[in-house]
Design a protein around this motif. Structure first.
Motif, PDB file in Angstrom:
ATOM      1  N   GLU A  70      11.968  -0.580  -1.596  1.00  0.00           N
ATOM      2  CA  GLU A  70      11.237   0.493  -1.082  1.00  0.00           C
ATOM      3  C   GLU A  70       9.670   0.063  -0.979  1.00  0.00           C
ATOM      4  O   GLU A  70       8.945   0.884  -0.160  1.00  0.00           O
ATOM      5  CB  GLU A  70      11.530   1.900  -1.524  1.00  0.00           C
ATOM      6  N   TRP A  71       9.168  -1.092  -1.636  1.00  0.00           N
ATOM      7  CA  TRP A  71       7.883  -1.138  -1.634  1.00  0.00           C
ATOM      8  C   TRP A  71       7.011  -1.532  -0.325  1.00  0.00           C
ATOM      9  O   TRP A  71       6.055  -0.806   0.068  1.00  0.00           O
ATOM     10  CB  TRP A  71       7.543  -2.268  -2.750  1.00  0.00           C
ATOM     11  N   VAL A 112       6.733   1.899   1.042  1.00  0.00           N
ATOM     12  CA  VAL A 112       5.406   2.638   0.293  1.00  0.00           C
ATOM     13  C   VAL A 112       4.393   2.338   0.871  1.00  0.00           C
ATOM     14  O   VAL A 112       3.371   3.023   1.131  1.00  0.00           O
ATOM     15  CB  VAL A 112       5.861   2.643  -1.055  1.00  0.00           C
ATOM     16  N   TYR A 161      -0.952   8.811  -6.680  1.00  0.00           N
ATOM     17  CA  TYR A 161       0.148   7.948  -6.430  1.00  0.00           C
ATOM     18  C   TYR A 161       1.385   8.253  -7.458  1.00  0.00           C
ATOM     19  O   TYR A 161       0.836   8.803  -8.716  1.00  0.00           O
ATOM     20  CB  TYR A 161      -0.057   6.506  -6.445  1.00  0.00           C
ATOM     21  N   ALA A 164       5.523   7.250  -8.241  1.00  0.00           N
ATOM     22  CA  ALA A 164       6.751   6.609  -8.098  1.00  0.00           C
ATOM     23  C   ALA A 164       7.920   6.914  -9.096  1.00  0.00           C
ATOM     24  O   ALA A 164       7.758   6.720 -10.280  1.00  0.00           O
ATOM     25  CB  ALA A 164       6.675   4.942  -8.285  1.00  0.00           C
ATOM     26  N   THR A 170       7.109   8.742  -4.312  1.00  0.00           N
ATOM     27  CA  THR A 170       8.594   8.737  -4.175  1.00  0.00           C
ATOM     28  C   THR A 170       9.255   9.323  -5.371  1.00  0.00           C
ATOM     29  O   THR A 170       9.007   9.595  -6.229  1.00  0.00           O
ATOM     30  CB  THR A 170       9.148   7.068  -4.313  1.00  0.00           C
ATOM     31  N   LEU A 199      10.340   9.179   0.280  1.00  0.00           N
ATOM     32  CA  LEU A 199       8.933   8.886   0.191  1.00  0.00           C
ATOM     33  C   LEU A 199       8.160   9.731   1.129  1.00  0.00           C
ATOM     34  O   LEU A 199       8.486  10.185   2.156  1.00  0.00           O
ATOM     35  CB  LEU A 199       8.828   7.422   0.858  1.00  0.00           C
ATOM     36  N   SER A 236       4.348  11.177   2.023  1.00  0.00           N
ATOM     37  CA  SER A 236       2.723  11.273   2.264  1.00  0.00           C
ATOM     38  C   SER A 236       2.144  12.644   2.571  1.00  0.00           C
ATOM     39  O   SER A 236       2.537  13.183   3.573  1.00  0.00           O
ATOM     40  CB  SER A 236       2.203  10.105   3.261  1.00  0.00           C
TER      41      SER A 236
END
Lengths: 253, 253
Positions: B30-31, B34, B111, B113, B142, B237, B239
């Protein structure tokens, strides 16, 4: 153009017998949750996209809406809506949401119940709705939840404990889903929940509330069959607000 | 306080061997998705909530972040992160996100994760994060997707065509989920997707993007095992952007 299954005689005959068509808004379990998302309608110009028999249009007028435009792809629906309505401030018209183009800044509120999942091009639709709304106006809509729609064979099964369980597959594979519901080959359009929300944001809306409908304990006590709706969401309710251009600039993903 | 499964020796031993722990961000499928959501980090004060071995903290510095604070509930994680980092502009600290209270307006970007699904009180967490951000700052995080987490027995089955199918039940029943993953009884907290988004909105964020991660065709060509991620989303994910008070007033549901 969108498939107009509602004018299929067999479909229409079955659909017309749904409690929410016979008895109106209060017969829909999600109605209290939808109503909680609605702005004050007093004095407002309202459009209902997929108005069916006009239950919402008439209710909006009872709440003081100045005028309501009810649009539906189905000539049978519109005919029934007109027959049920005596109110010169409600106008019904046949319209295909896939190609509809409303006048700019014509409405203070847009509503749609269980219609947008029949539409292939959601992005075009919500950009058009945004243009048709006045600054700060709301859009509230319901659709079938993508968890409910995604699978190739969407029906209950049982897990190893015998618990009612809903299958999900093909969730990321957006597009047509064909089901049999009052008629064979009803076409719906599966979109991920994120795709729906990102489409709204890209069109210039702010997402205000996202409700994955579940019945209350009181509703289940009254109608025990609703308990299965706790297992997987059938309906998605969204409230969004027209964002102005200056705000939109700041809202890249 | 949140369960600190990461300091369980058996868990830590298994977890440390995950490709994303051994090889860093690029080993997480998924990076790229992201990364597409991240703002320009040059000159920014960044906080990473659940920093693990510090891969993101070091990457953020490579992107020009002025300073990075990496927080994790696990003493073992923080020790490993410190051992892997030689950068006086990165500070690591042990912290429990369930009770953490960051200084107001201390950061330009937050951030996280795969940490927030371990937290019981999401509302408290995001209100605290909003206070710790400066006006207009972003939060990108995430979590495990609620479709992935909801069921009592979350594992693949097959539909009548033999297609890989994921079970959903208990979706509306939010709260603890216990799974066995490197150790028995790992506690996660299931929330509906709507609950997560409404929590952000109520805390004073604007939702900017919602991505239900699915691998690209190129990723599947390289790693065919990823194809099953098209069937159901494992990761969510998000934002979001700190909204100012005047805007918040207008954002009732």
């Amino acid at each position: 153009m969108a498939q107009n299954i509602y004018d299929d005689p067999a479909f229409f005959a079955g659909y017309s017998q749904l409690p929410r068509q016979v008895h109106g808004l209060a017969a829909a379990p999600e109605w209290p949750a939808v109503r909680a998302l609605l702005p004050d309608l007093a004095g407002k110009a309202v459009v209902d996209l997929g108005c069916g028999f006009g239950w919402f249009a008439r209710w909006a007028r009872e709440q003081g809406a100045a005028a309501v435009t009810g649009l539906d792809v189905s000539a049978r629906m519109i005919a029934r809506a007109k027959a049920l309505t005596e109110d010169p401030a409600i106008a019904y018209e046949i319209a295909d949401l896939e190609t509809l183009d409303l006048a700019p800044a014509a409405f203070d509120f847009a509503y749609s119940a269980l219609a947008f999942h029949y539409i292939a091009d959601f992005g075009r639709l919500v950009r058009m709705i945004r243009r048709a709304l006045r600054p700060g106006a709301r859009l509230v809509f319901t659709i079938e939840h993508p968890i409910y729609m995604a699978a190739a064979h969407p029906h209950w099964s049982r897990d190893e404990d015998g618990r009612k369980t809903w299958p999900v597959n093909g969730y990321a594979l957006e597009g047509e889903r064909r089901t049999n519901w009052f008629a064979d080959g009803v076409i719906k359009h599966h979109r991920r929940l994120g795709t729906t929300l990102n489409g709204l944001i890209a069109a210039g809306f702010t997402v205000c509330h996202v409700e994955e409908f579940a019945p209350t304990a009181a509703q289940i006590a009254e109608n025990p069959g609703l308990a299965e709706e706790l297992e997987r969401p059938m309906l998605l309710l969204v409230s969004a607000q027209r964002r102005e251009d200056s705000a939109r600039e700041g809202l890249r993903p």
